[in-house]
Enzyme design. Structure first.
Site, PDB file in Angstrom:
ATOM      1  CB  SER A   1       4.858  -2.640  -8.389  1.00  0.00           C
ATOM      2  OG  SER A   1       5.085  -1.531  -7.524  1.00  0.00           O
TER       3      SER A   1
ATOM      4  CE1 TYR B   1       4.588   0.477 -12.743  1.00  0.00           C
ATOM      5  CE2 TYR B   1       4.164   0.743 -10.395  1.00  0.00           C
ATOM      6  CZ  TYR B   1       4.931   0.223 -11.431  1.00  0.00           C
ATOM      7  OH  TYR B   1       6.024  -0.550 -11.141  1.00  0.00           O
TER       8      TYR B   1
END
Length: 274
Positions: free
Chosen positions: A161, A175
């Site tokens: 990401s 995350y």
């Protein structure tokens, strides 16, 4: 290079692929791309019902095929079972796409310890665990060997990401940290496994519409898209195409790379400015 090699430069037909989290979101986009291009694709999900429904949907496509193998990858014993099941069905695994993941958003003062553990376990630790358990199948898939050089190595593709590269302006601490760790783990694996005919790369995805990002994008989607130079979200063709490139002869020399698939999001404005 012969004309035959040129014609098959981006081909994945006949390859065996495993896509974790392949029943929805980016994982489903990727799995569909492989099936449509002739690969035999195994998909995982915690839900056997979702796995079976997705496999049925994909098997209506041609020319590839899809097999459902439900597994809860949070659990070590499930990872071991999945690896054993795949090993009983296949002699080699050409492509492993580590896509399954989770997120958790909570203010820094309130972020729960168990939430942090859950996200880091699935997004980082289990990527290593599953890759480790599947190494015999990946080693068996490496081909095109000449003088200990692999011209068609097995592929590990890790779905990262942009939040693991830039600092997000929202409370996804576990995350973002897990994805940053995943990017480095991928490079580490590429350096260690490359000589054995296994390459490892990461796709750092930017804004894509999925169940995981739905709540955030519903609240701030217009703002996010305004920061993307291409003025849109990512599409299934974008992420599936990148995976197909990395899995084909065209991408055989790419190892240890982190590819930002974000429409220029990172170079347009730091995430911390959103």
């Amino acid at each position: 290079m012969s004309s035959l090699q040129v014609e098959n430069l981006f081909g994945v037909a006949g390859k065996v692929v495993l896509v974790t989290g392949g029943t929805r979101g980016i994982g489903k986009m990727i799995a569909s791309g492989y099936v449509r291009n002739g690969a035999k694709v195994y998909i995982t999900s915690r839900s056997a019902k979702d796995c079976d429904a997705t496999a049925k949907e994909f098997n209506a496509l041609v020319p590839g095929s899809c097999v459902a193998l439900a597994a809860d990858l949070q659990k070590l014993e499930e990872v071991q079972r999945l690896a054993g099941e795949l090993s009983s069905r296949e002699k080699a695994l050409h492509v492993l796409v580590n896509n399954a993941g989770a997120t958790w958003a909570a203010p820094v003062d309130d972020h729960p310890d168990d939430g942090f553990t859950k996200v880091v376990t699935l997004n980082l630790q289990r990527v290593f665990t599953l890759t480790q358990k599947l190494l015999p199948l990946l080693r068996a898939a490496a081909s095109g060997v000449e003088n200990n050089v692999y011209y068609d190595p097995a592929r590990i593709i890790n779905i990262g990401s942009v939040e693991g590269i830039g600092v997000p302006d929202h409370d996804t601490y576990a995350y973002a940290a897990a994805k940053a760790g995943l990017h480095h783990l991928s490079r580490h694996l590429g350096g260690r496994l490359g000589p054995e005919g296994i390459v490892s790369n990461t796709i750092a995805c930017g804004p894509f519409q999925s169940k995981m990002t739905a709540q955030f994008l519903q609240a701030a989607g217009d703002v996010v898209v305004s920061k993307v130079p291409l003025n849109r979200f990512g599409t299934p063709e974008d992420v599936a195409g990148t995976c197909l490139f990395l899995s084909s002869r065209a991408g055989a020399y790419v190892n240890g790379a982190t590819i930002a698939l974000d429409g220029g999001f990172l170079v347009s404005m730091p995430l911390s400015k959103l």
